[in-house]
Design a protein around this motif. Structure first.
Motif, PDB file in Angstrom:
ATOM      1  N   LEU A 192      -8.822   2.633   9.286  1.00 23.54           N
ATOM      2  CA  LEU A 192      -7.476   2.113   9.054  1.00 23.54           C
ATOM      3  C   LEU A 192      -7.533   0.865   8.177  1.00 23.54           C
ATOM      4  O   LEU A 192      -6.644   0.651   7.341  1.00 23.54           O
ATOM      5  N   THR A 193      -8.573   0.066   8.345  1.00 21.95           N
ATOM      6  CA  THR A 193      -8.735  -1.131   7.519  1.00 21.95           C
ATOM      7  C   THR A 193      -8.902  -0.771   6.049  1.00 21.95           C
ATOM      8  O   THR A 193      -8.332  -1.432   5.165  1.00 21.95           O
ATOM      9  N   ASP A 194      -9.671   0.278   5.756  1.00 24.52           N
ATOM     10  CA  ASP A 194      -9.838   0.728   4.371  1.00 24.52           C
ATOM     11  C   ASP A 194      -8.497   1.156   3.771  1.00 24.52           C
ATOM     12  O   ASP A 194      -8.199   0.847   2.617  1.00 24.52           O
ATOM     13  N   CYS A 195      -7.699   1.867   4.554  1.00 21.24           N
ATOM     14  CA  CYS A 195      -6.403   2.335   4.055  1.00 21.24           C
ATOM     15  C   CYS A 195      -5.447   1.171   3.827  1.00 21.24           C
ATOM     16  O   CYS A 195      -4.707   1.150   2.837  1.00 21.24           O
ATOM     17  N   LEU A 196      -5.450   0.197   4.745  1.00 17.80           N
ATOM     18  CA  LEU A 196      -4.596  -0.979   4.560  1.00 17.80           C
ATOM     19  C   LEU A 196      -5.063  -1.799   3.366  1.00 17.80           C
ATOM     20  O   LEU A 196      -4.247  -2.375   2.633  1.00 17.80           O
ATOM     21  N   LEU A 197      -6.377  -1.860   3.155  1.00 21.95           N
ATOM     22  CA  LEU A 197      -6.904  -2.555   1.985  1.00 21.95           C
ATOM     23  C   LEU A 197      -6.438  -1.869   0.704  1.00 21.95           C
ATOM     24  O   LEU A 197      -6.024  -2.538  -0.255  1.00 21.95           O
ATOM     25  N   PHE A 198      -6.478  -0.550   0.686  1.00 20.97           N
ATOM     26  CA  PHE A 198      -5.984   0.181  -0.486  1.00 20.97           C
ATOM     27  C   PHE A 198      -4.498  -0.075  -0.687  1.00 20.97           C
ATOM     28  O   PHE A 198      -4.023  -0.217  -1.823  1.00 20.97           O
ATOM     29  N   GLY A 199      -3.743  -0.155   0.407  1.00 20.58           N
ATOM     30  CA  GLY A 199      -2.319  -0.467   0.302  1.00 20.58           C
ATOM     31  C   GLY A 199      -2.074  -1.825  -0.311  1.00 20.58           C
ATOM     32  O   GLY A 199      -1.174  -1.993  -1.149  1.00 20.58           O
ATOM     33  N   ALA A 200      -2.864  -2.817   0.088  1.00 19.21           N
ATOM     34  CA  ALA A 200      -2.713  -4.160  -0.486  1.00 19.21           C
ATOM     35  C   ALA A 200      -3.088  -4.170  -1.961  1.00 19.21           C
ATOM     36  O   ALA A 200      -2.436  -4.833  -2.780  1.00 19.21           O
ATOM     37  N   ILE A 201      -4.133  -3.428  -2.323  1.00 14.57           N
ATOM     38  CA  ILE A 201      -4.567  -3.377  -3.717  1.00 14.57           C
ATOM     39  C   ILE A 201      -3.498  -2.754  -4.605  1.00 14.57           C
ATOM     40  O   ILE A 201      -3.175  -3.269  -5.679  1.00 14.57           O
ATOM     41  N   MET A 202      -2.900  -1.649  -4.136  1.00 15.78           N
ATOM     42  CA  MET A 202      -1.943  -0.921  -4.966  1.00 15.78           C
ATOM     43  C   MET A 202      -0.531  -1.484  -4.871  1.00 15.78           C
ATOM     44  O   MET A 202       0.370  -1.014  -5.577  1.00 15.78           O
ATOM     45  N   VAL A 232       4.889 -11.134 -11.327  1.00 16.26           N
ATOM     46  CA  VAL A 232       4.065 -12.337 -11.378  1.00 16.26           C
ATOM     47  C   VAL A 232       3.766 -12.844  -9.970  1.00 16.26           C
ATOM     48  O   VAL A 232       2.625 -13.168  -9.630  1.00 16.26           O
ATOM     49  N   LEU A 233       4.801 -12.899  -9.124  1.00 16.79           N
ATOM     50  CA  LEU A 233       4.617 -13.476  -7.790  1.00 16.79           C
ATOM     51  C   LEU A 233       3.932 -12.524  -6.817  1.00 16.79           C
ATOM     52  O   LEU A 233       3.185 -12.972  -5.942  1.00 16.79           O
ATOM     53  N   ASN A 234       4.183 -11.221  -6.947  1.00 14.54           N
ATOM     54  CA  ASN A 234       3.601 -10.335  -5.937  1.00 14.54           C
ATOM     55  C   ASN A 234       2.096 -10.173  -6.105  1.00 14.54           C
ATOM     56  O   ASN A 234       1.415  -9.723  -5.188  1.00 14.54           O
ATOM     57  N   ASP A 235       1.567 -10.537  -7.288  1.00 11.51           N
ATOM     58  CA  ASP A 235       0.114 -10.591  -7.438  1.00 11.51           C
ATOM     59  C   ASP A 235      -0.497 -11.562  -6.440  1.00 11.51           C
ATOM     60  O   ASP A 235      -1.546 -11.282  -5.838  1.00 11.51           O
ATOM     61  N   ALA A 236       0.153 -12.712  -6.285  1.00 10.63           N
ATOM     62  CA  ALA A 236      -0.357 -13.720  -5.350  1.00 10.63           C
ATOM     63  C   ALA A 236      -0.392 -13.175  -3.931  1.00 10.63           C
ATOM     64  O   ALA A 236      -1.388 -13.340  -3.203  1.00 10.63           O
ATOM     65  N   VAL A 237       0.684 -12.510  -3.526  1.00 11.21           N
ATOM     66  CA  VAL A 237       0.741 -11.962  -2.170  1.00 11.21           C
ATOM     67  C   VAL A 237      -0.307 -10.867  -1.986  1.00 11.21           C
ATOM     68  O   VAL A 237      -1.014 -10.825  -0.967  1.00 11.21           O
ATOM     69  N   ALA A 238      -0.435  -9.971  -2.957  1.00  9.61           N
ATOM     70  CA  ALA A 238      -1.391  -8.876  -2.846  1.00  9.61           C
ATOM     71  C   ALA A 238      -2.830  -9.385  -2.784  1.00  9.61           C
ATOM     72  O   ALA A 238      -3.646  -8.873  -2.006  1.00  9.61           O
ATOM     73  N   ALA A 429       9.491   1.319 -12.593  1.00  8.88           N
ATOM     74  CA  ALA A 429       8.685   0.395 -13.406  1.00  8.88           C
ATOM     75  C   ALA A 429       7.610  -0.335 -12.603  1.00  8.88           C
ATOM     76  O   ALA A 429       7.160  -1.398 -13.015  1.00  8.88           O
ATOM     77  N   GLY A 430       7.182   0.215 -11.485  1.00  9.56           N
ATOM     78  CA  GLY A 430       6.103  -0.424 -10.727  1.00  9.56           C
ATOM     79  C   GLY A 430       4.742  -0.079 -11.298  1.00  9.56           C
ATOM     80  O   GLY A 430       3.965   0.685 -10.696  1.00  9.56           O
ATOM     81  N   LEU A 431       4.425  -0.633 -12.466  1.00  9.48           N
ATOM     82  CA  LEU A 431       3.154  -0.341 -13.131  1.00  9.48           C
ATOM     83  C   LEU A 431       2.009  -1.120 -12.484  1.00  9.48           C
ATOM     84  O   LEU A 431       2.172  -2.263 -12.079  1.00  9.48           O
ATOM     85  N   ARG A 432       0.850  -0.490 -12.406  1.00  6.68           N
ATOM     86  CA  ARG A 432      -0.349  -1.161 -11.873  1.00  6.68           C
ATOM     87  C   ARG A 432      -1.297  -1.478 -13.013  1.00  6.68           C
ATOM     88  O   ARG A 432      -1.245  -0.850 -14.074  1.00  6.68           O
ATOM     89  N   GLY A 433      -2.192  -2.452 -12.788  1.00  8.52           N
ATOM     90  CA  GLY A 433      -3.062  -2.848 -13.882  1.00  8.52           C
ATOM     91  C   GLY A 433      -4.239  -3.694 -13.476  1.00  8.52           C
ATOM     92  O   GLY A 433      -4.964  -3.372 -12.526  1.00  8.52           O
ATOM     93  N   ALA A 434      -4.423  -4.821 -14.174  1.00  8.97           N
ATOM     94  CA  ALA A 434      -5.647  -5.607 -14.094  1.00  8.97           C
ATOM     95  C   ALA A 434      -5.925  -6.156 -12.707  1.00  8.97           C
ATOM     96  O   ALA A 434      -7.066  -6.164 -12.242  1.00  8.97           O
ATOM     97  N   VAL A 435      -4.898  -6.644 -12.015  1.00  6.27           N
ATOM     98  CA  VAL A 435      -5.116  -7.245 -10.699  1.00  6.27           C
ATOM     99  C   VAL A 435      -5.578  -6.193  -9.696  1.00  6.27           C
ATOM    100  O   VAL A 435      -6.513  -6.418  -8.922  1.00  6.27           O
ATOM    101  N   THR A 454     -12.045   4.726  -7.676  1.00  4.86           N
ATOM    102  CA  THR A 454     -11.728   5.876  -8.518  1.00  4.86           C
ATOM    103  C   THR A 454     -10.230   6.165  -8.508  1.00  4.86           C
ATOM    104  O   THR A 454      -9.618   6.398  -9.559  1.00  4.86           O
ATOM    105  N   THR A 455      -9.632   6.149  -7.315  1.00  8.33           N
ATOM    106  CA  THR A 455      -8.197   6.422  -7.202  1.00  8.33           C
ATOM    107  C   THR A 455      -7.382   5.338  -7.892  1.00  8.33           C
ATOM    108  O   THR A 455      -6.361   5.629  -8.543  1.00  8.33           O
ATOM    109  N   THR A 456      -7.812   4.088  -7.779  1.00  4.16           N
ATOM    110  CA  THR A 456      -7.110   2.984  -8.432  1.00  4.16           C
ATOM    111  C   THR A 456      -7.105   3.158  -9.944  1.00  4.16           C
ATOM    112  O   THR A 456      -6.075   2.967 -10.603  1.00  4.16           O
TER     113      THR A 456
END
Length: 501
Positions: A192-202, A232-238, A429-435, A454-456
């Motif tokens: 579950l920790t791995d899945c929550l970590l992926f959620g925070a990353i994405m 800009v701000l949600n990068d900090a939270v993630a 427009a929820g694009l993902r990228g460098a962070v 890989t999924t990211t």
């Protein structure tokens, strides 16, 4: 200089030359496309596209050749029975490469590394280019519109990121349980920790991708402010949320939920967030006082240099203290624009914005180019079809669960409501990228973490190429591109805004 050292130096030079050529090709290609008013690809998408081709060439031209030579055995023309081999392990990009040096009567020969071994450490890339990118995004925000929409932006960035993270984590955890039932994964491989970590990353939408998208399209100024401010701000939270989940994972034993570890991770989250904000503001105060109490404005070159170095120091100091450098430089950029910029001379202010604009532009190209490059050069990708399918589904569901309910609540207190068309485009427009990539690439020690990386990469490519290309037609369909009459359109430093005539 030994042959091995010269070979490594030549390989590094060749790698850097390839990166520079990639950047030049990307710039020329995007420039030509813009001349023809082709809006289906921007700098980020172009750099990633060419990075894929560079990685493909290196993978099948150089890496296969090296693997073939390794299979043939370690043979050296000056190798004799009495030779003494010495093995040197060199760690590059989290991989160890072995070079065997053989000494024979004062003579040394070596197995030269192939060019692909001189890979750039991703952490160096992020330390060089991510701080200017984040700082530029915060520094060039339209302060008046940002303050007018501050409540909405903070709600989307903080509460929305939490919702997105939990939704993505819960959905992919359900898909991992389905993988276990279908015997596609070992029980316990994805915790579950791995899945929550992926959620925070994405959950981190990328300001570079969003800025590149919005700067080429004529969108409503409020939509521009909401989207870019949130990204800009949600990068900090993630980022801080990812650190907190990682700290909880390190403290827990087994898969049993532990209350003390949970509260310690929550305290870590709050402490890192507040500490990073304070450190960024401290460097703003230092810069503001230095530029106000001295006659530094008489030399714009020195003024710009001091401003640049102190702003970058906020990132380095936070990383050295165990805090989040991205959060620190983000808040430093926001506060520098409000306080320090007033103390700069006109020439110094112009030079500063142009300097960060160039670094932001080049950083975008190099980071997205590297993301494309690593698709074929990373040897340990883990493709799990069910996990990837669940991840693709989850980013749309989580974005909808974030934007629509929060927009309803925000509209209860807003004079100018966030329209339904605005909300549709914000979901899209929820694009993902460098962070997201920088968070995923930090740990690839387990099969689950390699699957996350890989999924990211696949999700970043999809959002940048597919969603980015479809944004222009969607804006026309939703009637959001045109600027209202009585206003004039400006474009400077890579951002768009409108002013009343």
């Amino acid at each position: 200089m030994s042959n091995a050292a010269r070979g490594r130096q030549d390989s590094a030079a060749l790698f850097v030359l390839s990166a520079v050529c990639l950047a030049l090709i990307t710039i020329i290609s995007v420039w030509k496309l813009k001349k023809f008013k082709y809006r289906l690809i921007n700098e980020a998408g172009g750099a990633m596209f060419y990075g894929v081709f560079l990685g493909l060439a290196i993978r099948y031209l150089w890496m296969d050749r090296e693997e073939h030579s390794e299979n043939m055995g370690s043979i050296c023309s000056c190798h004799g029975l009495n030779d003494t081999p010495h093995v040197i392990m060199v760690s590059i990009s989290s991989h160890e490469h072995c070079y065997r040096l053989i000494e024979k009567k004062g003579q040394r020969c070596s197995h030269l590394p192939s060019p692909h071994t001189a890979m750039l450490d991703p952490q160096i890339l992020f330390d060089l280019f991510l701080p200017p990118i984040i700082f530029f995004g915060a520094y060039t925000l339209n302060q008046r519109r940002f303050v007018e929409n501050l409540g909405s932006i903070v709600t989307y960035a903080f509460l929305g990121t939490m919702i997105s993270s939990l939704c993505i984590g819960a959905l992919v955890y359900g898909f991992t349980r389905l993988m276990v039932l279908l015997r596609r994964a070992a029980d316990g491989e994805f915790s579950l920790t791995d899945c929550l970590l992926f959620g925070a990353i994405m959950s981190a939408t990328d300001p570079v991708s969003v800025l590149g998208l919005l700067s080429d399209l004529r969108v409503d100024s409020d939509l521009h402010t909401l989207l870019f401010g949130e990204s800009v701000l949600n990068d900090a939270v993630a980022i801080v949320l990812t650190h907190a989940i990682t700290s909880y994972d390190q403290m827990e034993t087994g898969n049993v939920f532990q209350t003390p570890a949970f509260f310690r991770s929550v305290g870590f989250f709050v402490g890192v967030l507040i500490g990073s904000f304070l450190l960024g503001f401290i460097f703003t105060v230092i810069t503001a006082l230095f530029t106000k109490l001295t006659r530094l404005h008489e030399s714009p070159l020195l003024e710009t240099s001091i401003f640049f170095l102190l702003s970058w120091s906020s990132f380095l100091s936070a990383e050295a203290c165990g805090l989040s450098g991205i959060v620190a430089v983000l808040f430093c950029g926001l506060s520098q624009a409000k306080y320090t910029n007033l103390n700069l001379s006109h020439e110094g202010s112009t030079r500063t914005k142009q300097l960060f604009e160039v670094l932001n532009f080049l950083g975008e190209i190099f980071i997205f180019g590297y993301m494309g490059y690593i698709w074929f050069t990373f040897r340990h990708h883990a493709f799990r079809a069910l996990f990837i399918s669940g991840a693709f589904l989850s980013i749309f569901i989580s974005r909808a669960c974030n934007i629509y309910p929060l927009s309803f609540l925000i509209n209860l207190g807003r004079t100018k409501k966030i329209s339904r068309n605005f909300q549709h485009f914000m979901v899209f427009a929820g694009l993902r990228g460098a962070v997201s990539f920088s968070l995923a690439v930090r740990d690839t020690s387990t099969e689950a973490r390699r699957t996350i990386l890989t999924t990211t990469l696949l999700l970043i490519g999809f959002t940048v190429w597919v969603l980015g290309a479809a944004a222009d037609p969607l804006l026309g369909h939703l009637n959001l591109r045109l600027i209202p009459r009585g206003r004039t359109h400006h474009k400077a430093y890579g951002t768009d805004w409108t002013t009343d005539i």
